[in-house]
Motif scaffolding. Sequence first.
Motif, PDB file in Angstrom:
ATOM      1  N   THR A  32       0.820  -1.218   0.000  1.00 34.90           N
ATOM      2  CA  THR A  32       0.000   0.000   0.000  1.00 34.90           C
ATOM      3  C   THR A  32       0.852   1.267   0.000  1.00 34.90           C
ATOM      4  O   THR A  32       0.312   2.361   0.029  1.00 34.90           O
ATOM      5  CB  THR A  32      -0.921   0.030   1.235  1.00 34.90           C
ATOM      6  N   GLY A  33       2.177   1.099  -0.018  1.00 33.22           N
ATOM      7  CA  GLY A  33       3.059   2.261   0.016  1.00 33.22           C
ATOM      8  C   GLY A  33       3.693   2.543  -1.331  1.00 33.22           C
ATOM      9  O   GLY A  33       3.127   2.262  -2.395  1.00 33.22           O
ATOM     10  N   SER A  34       4.893   3.075  -1.293  1.00 33.34           N
ATOM     11  CA  SER A  34       5.627   3.474  -2.494  1.00 33.34           C
ATOM     12  C   SER A  34       6.327   2.281  -3.134  1.00 33.34           C
ATOM     13  O   SER A  34       6.316   1.163  -2.595  1.00 33.34           O
ATOM     14  CB  SER A  34       6.667   4.527  -2.123  1.00 33.34           C
ATOM     15  N   ALA A  35       6.957   2.546  -4.282  1.00 32.90           N
ATOM     16  CA  ALA A  35       7.754   1.500  -4.929  1.00 32.90           C
ATOM     17  C   ALA A  35       8.910   1.077  -4.029  1.00 32.90           C
ATOM     18  O   ALA A  35       9.273  -0.107  -3.982  1.00 32.90           O
ATOM     19  CB  ALA A  35       8.287   2.010  -6.269  1.00 32.90           C
ATOM     20  N   PHE A  36       9.488   2.023  -3.305  1.00 32.73           N
ATOM     21  CA  PHE A  36      10.541   1.703  -2.335  1.00 32.73           C
ATOM     22  C   PHE A  36      10.003   0.774  -1.259  1.00 32.73           C
ATOM     23  O   PHE A  36      10.637  -0.227  -0.916  1.00 32.73           O
ATOM     24  CB  PHE A  36      11.078   2.996  -1.710  1.00 32.73           C
ATOM     25  N   ASP A  37       8.835   1.089  -0.704  1.00 32.28           N
ATOM     26  CA  ASP A  37       8.242   0.253   0.336  1.00 32.28           C
ATOM     27  C   ASP A  37       7.989  -1.165  -0.177  1.00 32.28           C
ATOM     28  O   ASP A  37       8.212  -2.145   0.539  1.00 32.28           O
ATOM     29  CB  ASP A  37       6.928   0.859   0.825  1.00 32.28           C
ATOM     30  N   ALA A  38       7.516  -1.267  -1.417  1.00 34.59           N
ATOM     31  CA  ALA A  38       7.221  -2.586  -1.988  1.00 34.59           C
ATOM     32  C   ALA A  38       8.492  -3.418  -2.128  1.00 34.59           C
ATOM     33  O   ALA A  38       8.515  -4.615  -1.811  1.00 34.59           O
ATOM     34  CB  ALA A  38       6.544  -2.426  -3.345  1.00 34.59           C
ATOM     35  N   ALA A  39       9.568  -2.782  -2.601  1.00 35.92           N
ATOM     36  CA  ALA A  39      10.840  -3.499  -2.732  1.00 35.92           C
ATOM     37  C   ALA A  39      11.394  -3.871  -1.361  1.00 35.92           C
ATOM     38  O   ALA A  39      11.942  -4.957  -1.169  1.00 35.92           O
ATOM     39  CB  ALA A  39      11.843  -2.643  -3.506  1.00 35.92           C
ATOM     40  N   LEU A  40      11.225  -2.970  -0.391  1.00 39.57           N
ATOM     41  CA  LEU A  40      11.704  -3.233   0.963  1.00 39.57           C
ATOM     42  C   LEU A  40      10.917  -4.373   1.605  1.00 39.57           C
ATOM     43  O   LEU A  40      11.472  -5.188   2.352  1.00 39.57           O
ATOM     44  CB  LEU A  40      11.581  -1.962   1.796  1.00 39.57           C
ATOM     45  N   HIS A  41       9.643  -4.429   1.324  1.00 42.14           N
ATOM     46  CA  HIS A  41       8.774  -5.503   1.811  1.00 42.14           C
ATOM     47  C   HIS A  41       9.363  -6.866   1.437  1.00 42.14           C
ATOM     48  O   HIS A  41       9.487  -7.772   2.278  1.00 42.14           O
ATOM     49  CB  HIS A  41       7.380  -5.298   1.199  1.00 42.14           C
ATOM     50  N   GLN A  42       9.762  -7.021   0.185  1.00 38.26           N
ATOM     51  CA  GLN A  42      10.301  -8.303  -0.260  1.00 38.26           C
ATOM     52  C   GLN A  42      11.712  -8.539   0.283  1.00 38.26           C
ATOM     53  O   GLN A  42      12.067  -9.669   0.641  1.00 38.26           O
ATOM     54  CB  GLN A  42      10.301  -8.366  -1.787  1.00 38.26           C
ATOM     55  N   ALA A  43      12.515  -7.471   0.366  1.00 37.13           N
ATOM     56  CA  ALA A  43      13.885  -7.619   0.866  1.00 37.13           C
ATOM     57  C   ALA A  43      13.886  -8.065   2.324  1.00 37.13           C
ATOM     58  O   ALA A  43      14.659  -8.954   2.720  1.00 37.13           O
ATOM     59  CB  ALA A  43      14.642  -6.309   0.704  1.00 37.13           C
ATOM     60  N   TYR A  44      13.021  -7.471   3.141  1.00 40.81           N
ATOM     61  CA  TYR A  44      12.936  -7.875   4.542  1.00 40.81           C
ATOM     62  C   TYR A  44      12.337  -9.282   4.675  1.00 40.81           C
ATOM     63  O   TYR A  44      12.706 -10.029   5.593  1.00 40.81           O
ATOM     64  CB  TYR A  44      12.109  -6.878   5.341  1.00 40.81           C
ATOM     65  N   SER A  45      11.427  -9.643   3.792  1.00 38.30           N
ATOM     66  CA  SER A  45      10.885 -11.006   3.810  1.00 38.30           C
ATOM     67  C   SER A  45      11.987 -12.029   3.555  1.00 38.30           C
ATOM     68  O   SER A  45      12.029 -13.096   4.186  1.00 38.30           O
ATOM     69  CB  SER A  45       9.773 -11.151   2.761  1.00 38.30           C
ATOM     70  N   ASP A  46      12.886 -11.697   2.632  1.00 37.93           N
ATOM     71  CA  ASP A  46      14.020 -12.589   2.355  1.00 37.93           C
ATOM     72  C   ASP A  46      14.905 -12.737   3.590  1.00 37.93           C
ATOM     73  O   ASP A  46      15.353 -13.847   3.922  1.00 37.93           O
ATOM     74  CB  ASP A  46      14.854 -12.036   1.192  1.00 37.93           C
ATOM     75  N   LEU A  47      15.178 -11.623   4.266  1.00 36.75           N
ATOM     76  CA  LEU A  47      15.999 -11.682   5.478  1.00 36.75           C
ATOM     77  C   LEU A  47      15.310 -12.497   6.569  1.00 36.75           C
ATOM     78  O   LEU A  47      15.956 -13.290   7.270  1.00 36.75           O
ATOM     79  CB  LEU A  47      16.287 -10.266   5.984  1.00 36.75           C
ATOM     80  N   ALA A  48      14.002 -12.294   6.717  1.00 37.83           N
ATOM     81  CA  ALA A  48      13.258 -13.048   7.727  1.00 37.83           C
ATOM     82  C   ALA A  48      13.356 -14.544   7.469  1.00 37.83           C
ATOM     83  O   ALA A  48      13.581 -15.342   8.394  1.00 37.83           O
ATOM     84  CB  ALA A  48      11.801 -12.604   7.739  1.00 37.83           C
ATOM     85  N   GLN A  49      13.193 -14.950   6.210  1.00 41.36           N
ATOM     86  CA  GLN A  49      13.264 -16.368   5.874  1.00 41.36           C
ATOM     87  C   GLN A  49      14.659 -16.925   6.131  1.00 41.36           C
ATOM     88  O   GLN A  49      14.812 -18.046   6.644  1.00 41.36           O
ATOM     89  CB  GLN A  49      12.876 -16.583   4.417  1.00 41.36           C
ATOM     90  N   ALA A  50      15.684 -16.152   5.788  1.00 40.33           N
ATOM     91  CA  ALA A  50      17.060 -16.609   5.997  1.00 40.33           C
ATOM     92  C   ALA A  50      17.348 -16.826   7.478  1.00 40.33           C
ATOM     93  O   ALA A  50      17.967 -17.826   7.864  1.00 40.33           O
ATOM     94  CB  ALA A  50      18.045 -15.597   5.407  1.00 40.33           C
ATOM     95  N   GLU A  51      16.888 -15.899   8.323  1.00 38.52           N
ATOM     96  CA  GLU A  51      17.125 -16.047   9.758  1.00 38.52           C
ATOM     97  C   GLU A  51      16.276 -17.177  10.346  1.00 38.52           C
ATOM     98  O   GLU A  51      16.719 -17.896  11.234  1.00 38.52           O
ATOM     99  CB  GLU A  51      16.824 -14.727  10.484  1.00 38.52           C
ATOM    100  N   TYR A  52      15.066 -17.345   9.830  1.00 41.08           N
ATOM    101  CA  TYR A  52      14.215 -18.449  10.279  1.00 41.08           C
ATOM    102  C   TYR A  52      14.869 -19.793   9.953  1.00 41.08           C
ATOM    103  O   TYR A  52      14.879 -20.713  10.771  1.00 41.08           O
ATOM    104  CB  TYR A  52      12.848 -18.352   9.605  1.00 41.08           C
ATOM    105  N   ASP A  53      15.442 -19.888   8.749  1.00 41.07           N
ATOM    106  CA  ASP A  53      16.095 -21.133   8.338  1.00 41.07           C
ATOM    107  C   ASP A  53      17.299 -21.456   9.219  1.00 41.07           C
ATOM    108  O   ASP A  53      17.691 -22.621   9.327  1.00 41.07           O
ATOM    109  CB  ASP A  53      16.537 -21.030   6.876  1.00 41.07           C
ATOM    110  N   GLU A  54      17.895 -20.427   9.834  1.00 43.45           N
ATOM    111  CA  GLU A  54      19.035 -20.628  10.727  1.00 43.45           C
ATOM    112  C   GLU A  54      18.604 -20.730  12.184  1.00 43.45           C
ATOM    113  O   GLU A  54      19.439 -20.708  13.084  1.00 43.45           O
ATOM    114  CB  GLU A  54      20.044 -19.493  10.555  1.00 43.45           C
ATOM    115  N   ALA A  55      17.282 -20.794  12.422  1.00 42.59           N
ATOM    116  CA  ALA A  55      16.723 -20.912  13.777  1.00 42.59           C
ATOM    117  C   ALA A  55      17.027 -19.695  14.648  1.00 42.59           C
ATOM    118  O   ALA A  55      17.076 -19.807  15.871  1.00 42.59           O
ATOM    119  CB  ALA A  55      17.204 -22.190  14.458  1.00 42.59           C
TER     120      ALA A  55
END
Length: 283
Positions: A32-55
Amino acid sequence: MRAKLLFAVSAAAFLAACANMDIPGVRGMTDTGSAFDAALHQAYSDLAQAEYDEADWADARYFTNRAKAAAMGQDTGPQPLADRNLPQEGLAEISVARADLMAAFDGGGRDKAPEAAARAQAAFDCWMQELEENIQQEDIDNCRASFYQALALVQAEFDQKPMAAAAPMMMPEPMKIYFAFDSAVLGDKAMPVIDGIVEAYERYDPKMISLTAYADRAGDPMYNDILAKSRVDAVVKALRDHGVSPSRLAISISGEANVPVPTADGVAEKGNRVVTVKFEDGM
């Protein structure tokens, strides 16, 4: 009975840690935000998944919440330095890095280069998180290199001077590709670095990309020279497959000589199982 109780407490802690971490669900949120927010949304999702995979539940939850906020257009900027317990030896550089990032954002970087700006912010927060842990030098270096690469792309968009076309463009920071022990296989963590090298090649048009291959000092020196060559060959193949001209690649085999992390002979050191990548402007 006590063992069962401890197990129950541990299980409860695990379930609590995993609560509110529906990473796929957060990744799929409508932006619902800017193009920057949308890209950041996915970038942080990637980081979250990476840290989750490492417990790493705490950081997985942190990055999940950041992804959720970005999707809703409520980003609060790169994480403040005071939020992390950073080692003193890394504090000076990362403080300057954050100031440079904020200057780029204040100069319009979020609007003019939204995807690169989002990668820069996420990579900065990744760098901070890995630096706080301070146990995986490879991950620290990867996040740091990704940050500088993305920041350079943002700065190139808004910091144009009248004579910029006539002046040589500043080359990106050196990058490093790490390998497993006794291996020349490019792992999953190496591929984002390969992508960064290709992006720098396309954006900055360097006159030369210098690749220096190393091996740790465990094992026979001649074998380590062969292993180092196999590693740089794997990097060269990946770069050529992504369109990098072989005429721009300068290869050097150092093996276990002059290794980046000085060690005694026979010592296996992860930081020396690496190919370093430097961009030359020919000046």
